[in-house]
Design a protein around this motif. Structure first.
Motif: not given
Length: 399
Positions: A90-91, A93-95, A226
């Protein structure tokens, strides 16, 4: 294909700017300092992005988010480790990360007996010498029951090899085989390695396959959610080692994994070097068979001493060795064309020139074994030349 380059972070003696000058478009990296099984901190992910951007490139692929031994054996804190793996996806993908490579090799990652073997023209290459490996298992590690895993002629070859080894050679062999993931500070002493092997008692091939399926059943839905493609790297070398099963070594191994968790997000890292160490693996046919699920490509070549299984081999120049690299690249370009026609956002498959021989100034730079500057530059230039030629309209594979 999108041309990428592996970078081990600030400790790497080959910089991001070196990679850009070599012709790379993006970087493959990981946070090797984070303990296996723990969540990758948001701040550390952001820092790695910034370090890469300062060198003029972007972080395209994570290789890898390690899968803990606890997950592979389904012991101790393995469920928390799976949850942490999900959160790291998740983290990332956020970047903007959309491709994550991993492996499911028990205890040992890629294994070589010599990290800087002398080739015919004075370059240095990585080598797996079967007799030396068996000698390590029988006479240095002294793994209980090891004799049962090898036929008598091979045990005799190993004994002859061991009889000529100096103390320095024995120490180097133990260090090379017991090394951890590339780029990490991990590694095993002989006692630690034996302890790790004991954790796999009772875990055979079918059970380890099921543990992989169990892991993928948990993490693939998060990857889908994600927008990340996760891709399993093949075993290296692709056969059992030290009594441990290997489950991603052949086409049928991958067919099983992809069928059991049938999602496009669950795919493979197509490594021609790892798979090419087996003479019975047809690399162009495998690229064609699994084309839709190939999310990341490692292109390198090996020369096998024999076609026996297992066998000794060394990492040859990218266009030499046993793999028909032109045929493989043709299959990958055909898949990219299909994806483009279908409107897939992942129509450009990230590729990196995997490993490389140490040549010229590499011989004094002493970079991470297998990851020299000039050797990889040479490999990328050769591979890119094949790709440009095959993509030319005259050859019918417009890219």
């Amino acid at each position: 294909m999108r041309h990428t380059w592996r970078w081990f972070g600030p400790i790497d003696r080959v910089s991001v700017r070196d990679a850009a000058q070599a012709g790379a478009e993006g970087i493959v990296s990981a946070l090797h300092h984070i303990a296996t099984g723990e969540v990758w901190p948001i701040e550390d992910i952001a820092c790695r992005h910034a370090e890469i951007q300062q060198g003029g490139l972007v972080w395209d692929v994570v290789e890898s988010v390690p899968v803990s031994e606890e997950i592979k054996t389904q012991t101790a804190d393995w469920r928390r480790h799976v949850q942490n793996w999900q959160e790291t996806l998740r983290r990332l993908s956020d970047t903007g990360i959309k491709t994550v490579c991993y492996n499911f090799m028990p205890v040992l990652d890629w294994t070589r007996t010599d990290l800087r073997w002398d080739t015919r023209h004075g370059a240095k290459a990585m080598r797996f010498d079967l007799a030396e490996f068996v000698a390590f298992d029988l006479f240095i590690l002294k793994r209980p029951g090891a004799e049962e895993d090898y036929p008598e002629p091979l045990r005799e070859d190993a004994a002859r090899s061991f009889s000529t080894m100096s103390d320095a050679k024995i120490a180097a062999l133990g260090k090379n085989i017991g090394a951890g993931l590339p780029g990490s500070a991990d590694g095993y002493t002989l006692d630690q390695l034996l302890e790790k092997l004991r954790a796999y008692r009772g875990i055979g091939r079918e059970r380890l396959q099921q543990h992989l399926v169990d892991f993928l059943s948990e993490v693939t839905p998060v990857a889908e959610e994600v927008g990340i493609n996760i891709c399993a790297h093949p075993d290296d070398p692709p056969w059992p080692l030290l009594g441990l099963p290997r489950i991603l070594s052949t086409a049928e191994d991958y067919a099983h994994m992809l069928k059991q968790v049938d999602s496009r997000a669950n795919g493979m890292t197509f490594c021609t070097g790892s798979l090419g160490a087996r003479g019975d693996n047809d690399l162009p046919a495998m690229a064609r068979r699994f084309a839709d699920r190939i999310h990341f490509v490692h292109l390198r070549n090996v020369t096998r001493d024999t076609d026996d299984l297992p066998c000794s081999f060394f990492e040859d120049e990218h266009l030499e060795g046993g793999t028909d690299m032109v045929a493989v690249i043709a299959e990958l370009l055909a898949e990219e064309a299909r994806r483009r026609a279908a409107g897939r956002v992942d129509h450009r498959i990230p590729m990196r020139p995997d490993h490389g021989q140490e040549i010229l100034d590499d011989l004094v730079r002493q970079a991470q074994p297998g990851y020299p500057a000039i050797g990889r530059l040479k490999g990328l230039a050769e591979l890119r030349g094949i790709e440009r030629t095959l993509a030319h309209p005259h050859y019918g594979l417009r890219n």
